[in-house]
Design a protein around this motif. Structure first.
Motif, PDB file in Angstrom:
ATOM      1  N   ILE A 228      21.016  32.387   8.947  1.00  0.00           N
ATOM      2  CA  ILE A 228      21.765  32.412   7.674  1.00  0.00           C
ATOM      3  C   ILE A 228      23.245  32.077   7.937  1.00  0.00           C
ATOM      4  CG2 ILE A 228      22.508  33.807   5.704  1.00  0.00           C
ATOM      5  CD1 ILE A 228      19.973  35.517   6.043  1.00  0.00           C
ATOM      6  N   CYS A 229      23.815  32.673   8.991  1.00  0.00           N
ATOM      7  CA  CYS A 229      25.249  32.445   9.268  1.00  0.00           C
ATOM      8  C   CYS A 229      25.508  30.970   9.582  1.00  0.00           C
ATOM      9  CB  CYS A 229      25.733  33.346  10.406  1.00  0.00           C
ATOM     10  SG  CYS A 229      25.814  35.075   9.895  1.00  0.00           S
ATOM     11  N   LEU A 230      24.601  30.353  10.338  1.00  0.00           N
ATOM     12  CA  LEU A 230      24.751  28.921  10.635  1.00  0.00           C
ATOM     13  C   LEU A 230      24.630  28.096   9.357  1.00  0.00           C
ATOM     14  CD1 LEU A 230      22.605  28.807  13.890  1.00  0.00           C
ATOM     15  CD2 LEU A 230      25.037  28.216  13.754  1.00  0.00           C
ATOM     16  N   ALA A 231      23.710  28.519   8.492  1.00  0.00           N
ATOM     17  CA  ALA A 231      23.515  27.791   7.226  1.00  0.00           C
ATOM     18  C   ALA A 231      24.776  27.883   6.357  1.00  0.00           C
ATOM     19  CB  ALA A 231      22.300  28.355   6.488  1.00  0.00           C
ATOM     20  N   ILE A 232      25.415  29.044   6.332  1.00  0.00           N
ATOM     21  CA  ILE A 232      26.650  29.212   5.534  1.00  0.00           C
ATOM     22  C   ILE A 232      27.710  28.220   6.032  1.00  0.00           C
ATOM     23  CG2 ILE A 232      28.578  30.783   5.027  1.00  0.00           C
ATOM     24  CD1 ILE A 232      26.513  33.121   5.230  1.00  0.00           C
ATOM     25  N   GLU A 233      27.823  28.112   7.361  1.00  0.00           N
ATOM     26  CA  GLU A 233      28.826  27.199   7.950  1.00  0.00           C
ATOM     27  C   GLU A 233      28.542  25.733   7.616  1.00  0.00           C
ATOM     28  OE1 GLU A 233      29.181  27.115  12.275  1.00  0.00           O
ATOM     29  OE2 GLU A 233      29.141  29.313  12.184  1.00  0.00           O
ATOM     30  N   LYS A 234      27.222  25.379   7.638  1.00  0.00           N
ATOM     31  CA  LYS A 234      26.866  23.951   7.608  1.00  0.00           C
ATOM     32  C   LYS A 234      26.366  23.442   6.267  1.00  0.00           C
ATOM     33  CE  LYS A 234      26.880  23.721  12.295  1.00  0.00           C
ATOM     34  NZ  LYS A 234      26.176  23.855  13.519  1.00  0.00           N
ATOM     35  N   VAL A 235      26.257  24.328   5.266  1.00  0.00           N
ATOM     36  CA  VAL A 235      25.569  23.899   4.030  1.00  0.00           C
ATOM     37  C   VAL A 235      26.226  22.669   3.399  1.00  0.00           C
ATOM     38  CG1 VAL A 235      26.796  25.643   2.587  1.00  0.00           C
ATOM     39  CG2 VAL A 235      24.593  24.682   1.827  1.00  0.00           C
ATOM     40  N   LYS A 236      25.432  21.652   3.182  1.00  0.00           N
ATOM     41  CA  LYS A 236      25.892  20.361   2.641  1.00  0.00           C
ATOM     42  C   LYS A 236      24.669  19.645   2.069  1.00  0.00           C
ATOM     43  CE  LYS A 236      29.266  17.480   2.211  1.00  0.00           C
ATOM     44  NZ  LYS A 236      30.067  17.927   1.088  1.00  0.00           N
ATOM     45  N   GLY A 237      24.764  19.156   0.854  1.00  0.00           N
ATOM     46  CA  GLY A 237      23.616  18.482   0.249  1.00  0.00           C
ATOM     47  C   GLY A 237      22.547  19.489  -0.137  1.00  0.00           C
ATOM     48  N   TYR A 238      21.290  19.089  -0.069  1.00  0.00           N
ATOM     49  CA  TYR A 238      20.173  19.998  -0.361  1.00  0.00           C
ATOM     50  C   TYR A 238      19.156  19.886   0.759  1.00  0.00           C
ATOM     51  CZ  TYR A 238      15.993  22.035  -2.448  1.00  0.00           C
ATOM     52  OH  TYR A 238      14.885  22.808  -2.670  1.00  0.00           O
ATOM     53  N   GLU A 239      18.849  21.005   1.385  1.00  0.00           N
ATOM     54  CA  GLU A 239      17.846  20.989   2.460  1.00  0.00           C
ATOM     55  C   GLU A 239      16.972  22.236   2.360  1.00  0.00           C
ATOM     56  OE1 GLU A 239      17.419  18.521   4.558  1.00  0.00           O
ATOM     57  OE2 GLU A 239      19.340  17.471   4.441  1.00  0.00           O
ATOM     58  N   ILE A 240      15.724  22.058   2.778  1.00  0.00           N
ATOM     59  CA  ILE A 240      14.811  23.192   2.962  1.00  0.00           C
ATOM     60  C   ILE A 240      14.635  23.336   4.469  1.00  0.00           C
ATOM     61  CG2 ILE A 240      12.405  23.927   2.712  1.00  0.00           C
ATOM     62  CD1 ILE A 240      12.386  22.449   0.006  1.00  0.00           C
ATOM     63  N   ILE A 241      14.826  24.549   4.994  1.00  0.00           N
ATOM     64  CA  ILE A 241      14.811  24.710   6.455  1.00  0.00           C
ATOM     65  C   ILE A 241      13.999  25.953   6.839  1.00  0.00           C
ATOM     66  CG2 ILE A 241      16.252  24.969   8.532  1.00  0.00           C
ATOM     67  CD1 ILE A 241      18.596  23.728   6.951  1.00  0.00           C
ATOM     68  N   ASN A 242      13.045  25.782   7.726  1.00  0.00           N
ATOM     69  CA  ASN A 242      12.277  26.921   8.260  1.00  0.00           C
ATOM     70  C   ASN A 242      13.138  27.750   9.197  1.00  0.00           C
ATOM     71  OD1 ASN A 242       9.865  26.062   7.102  1.00  0.00           O
ATOM     72  ND2 ASN A 242       9.129  25.041   8.954  1.00  0.00           N
ATOM     73  N   ILE A 243      13.077  29.082   9.037  1.00  0.00           N
ATOM     74  CA  ILE A 243      13.740  29.965   9.999  1.00  0.00           C
ATOM     75  C   ILE A 243      12.670  30.929  10.526  1.00  0.00           C
ATOM     76  CG2 ILE A 243      15.557  31.689  10.369  1.00  0.00           C
ATOM     77  CD1 ILE A 243      16.812  29.034   9.738  1.00  0.00           C
ATOM     78  N   GLY A 244      12.192  30.651  11.721  1.00  0.00           N
ATOM     79  CA  GLY A 244      11.170  31.491  12.349  1.00  0.00           C
ATOM     80  C   GLY A 244      11.421  31.550  13.841  1.00  0.00           C
ATOM     81  N   GLU A 245      10.445  32.107  14.571  1.00  0.00           N
ATOM     82  CA  GLU A 245      10.563  32.109  16.036  1.00  0.00           C
ATOM     83  C   GLU A 245       9.774  30.953  16.637  1.00  0.00           C
ATOM     84  OE1 GLU A 245      12.396  34.193  17.811  1.00  0.00           O
ATOM     85  OE2 GLU A 245      12.760  35.809  16.384  1.00  0.00           O
ATOM     86  N   SER A 246       8.827  30.418  15.821  1.00  0.00           N
ATOM     87  CA  SER A 246       7.897  29.394  16.279  1.00  0.00           C
ATOM     88  C   SER A 246       6.919  29.920  17.329  1.00  0.00           C
ATOM     89  CB  SER A 246       8.655  28.171  16.807  1.00  0.00           C
ATOM     90  OG  SER A 246       7.870  27.028  16.636  1.00  0.00           O
ATOM     91  N   LYS A 247       6.629  31.213  17.227  1.00  0.00           N
ATOM     92  CA  LYS A 247       5.604  31.800  18.105  1.00  0.00           C
ATOM     93  C   LYS A 247       4.654  32.590  17.205  1.00  0.00           C
ATOM     94  CE  LYS A 247       8.503  32.472  22.161  1.00  0.00           C
ATOM     95  NZ  LYS A 247       9.853  32.348  21.581  1.00  0.00           N
TER      96      LYS A 247
END
Ligand SMILES: NC(=O)c1ccc[n+]([C@@H]2O[C@H](COP(=O)([O-])OP(=O)(O)OC[C@H]3O[C@@H](n4cnc5c(N)ncnc54)[C@H](O)[C@@H]3O)[C@@H](O)[C@H]2O)c1
Length: 314
Positions: A228-247
């Motif tokens: 979330i903190c990275l998203a706050i810094e980088k938010v630009k345009g419109y994106e859907i982004i998965n946030i998981g562990e990938s395990k």
């Protein structure tokens, strides 16, 4: 910076509030103490945050436009982090209208308040539930999510759609983050890790749906907050982004890790699979790595240890 967090007394919201104020930001948190779980748990979640003068808590309902306009008229938000929602798959089958009212109409109310008061950046909490029983693994943001299998999942997908509409019409910068089963200290009491741990400690039987082979991509709360903190810094345009562990951890494995960390066996009450439950979740996080620089670091065993430590001291 000054941020608005909706659902700030909840599991994810209270951790985010703690993090943002620790970084020196001002945070306005709103929550209506929805009765999905006990108000005293939510008040407890924000106990440390409210001691900090950089955190202001306002009891407000996102479906009440006048309450939102009142909050937005007082502060000049740099970004809104919208976490308030009716959560939980199974209760959404019983109370679908309430889920759509809060998760869809409530999201529209937030977007309308942003439009009215000139706030242009939003991080919107979505969910891995939107993938339903996606046949392709791991789940990627480009996979079709047209076949939700619970009202909760449909309401979260609808939330993403209205966010896109406001991005298109008004140029808002919006990232919709699809969280994969979040766990850790303050985890919602309805979620399996929390329920099982409590019951095993109290020597009560745990209800296990299916044969134990269903599996989840469990994501530790600190990794979600990192995303979330990275998203706050980088938010630009419109994106859907998965946030998981990938395990992916099976239900049987999850139970055995809790048993091992508690040094106590579970009494298992085996029941059929529940409607609305998905068989598997597994995040493809290459987009989060590429766009956000997201790098989840928590191992499941270590995360469970932290959860149990919190549960025993709580
Ligand atoms: N925890 C997970 O595993 C998970 C997974 C995927 C997505 N999500 C999403 O992340 C977000 C946070 O989830 P959480 O686990 O912290 O849930 P939570 O229930 O602990 O927090 C949500 C908060 O929103 C508040 N709320 C509900 N209705 C409201 C309203 N009308 N007005 C104001 N506040 C309201 C609740 O009182 C609660 O404190 C939600 O949007 C959820 O759908 C969570």
């Amino acid at each position: 910076m000054i941020y608005l967090i909706t659902g700030s007394a909840g599991f994810v919201g209270s951790h985010l509030a703690d993090k943002l104020i620790s970084l020196g930001h001002r945070v306005i948190g709103i929550d209506n103490f929805d009765n999905f779980y006990a108000k005293n748990i939510k008040k407890h979640n924000i106990l440390s945050a409210i001691k900090n003068p950089n955190f202001i808590f306002i009891e407000a309902d996102i479906t009440h436009q006048n309450e939102l306009f009142d909050v937005f008229s007082k502060y000049n938000f740099d970004c809104v982090i919208h976490l308030a929602a009716k959560a939980g798959v199974r209760p959404s089958i019983k109370y679908p209208s309430e889920y759509f009212k809060v998760n869809v109409d409530g999201t529209v109310s937030i977007l309308e308040a942003m439009k009215q008061f000139g706030v242009k950046k939003l991080i919107n909490a979505s969910s891995s539930s939107v993938y339903g029983n996606n046949p392709k693994v791991p789940f990627s943001e480009t996979d079709s999510v047209d076949y939700p299998i619970s009202p909760y999942a449909a309401s979260k997908k609808a939330g993403e759609l209205v966010c896109h509409t406001y991005h298109h019409l008004y140029g808002f910068d919006i990232f919709c983050l699809r969280f994969f089963t979040v766990y850790g200290p303050r985890q919602r009491p309805d979620l399996a890790i929390h329920k099982f741990t409590e019951k095993i400690i109290n020597s009560q039987p745990i209800d296990v749906y299916g044969d134990g082979s269903t599996a989840r991509d469990y994501t530790y709360i600190d990794d979600i907050i990192q995303g979330i903190c990275l998203a706050i810094e980088k938010v630009k345009g419109y994106e859907i982004i998965n946030i998981g562990e990938s395990k992916t951890i099976s239900l049987s494995k999850m139970i055995s890790v809790i048993e091992e960390k508690l040094n106590k066996k579970a009494i298992v009450n085996r029941l059929p699979m529940q409607p609305g439950d998905v068989n598997l979740t597994n995040a493809d996080i290459s987009k989060a790595k590429q766009i956000l620089g997201y790098n989840p670091i928590w191992k499941f065993e270590k995360g469970i240890e932290e959860f149990i430590k919190w549960k025993k001291n709580d």
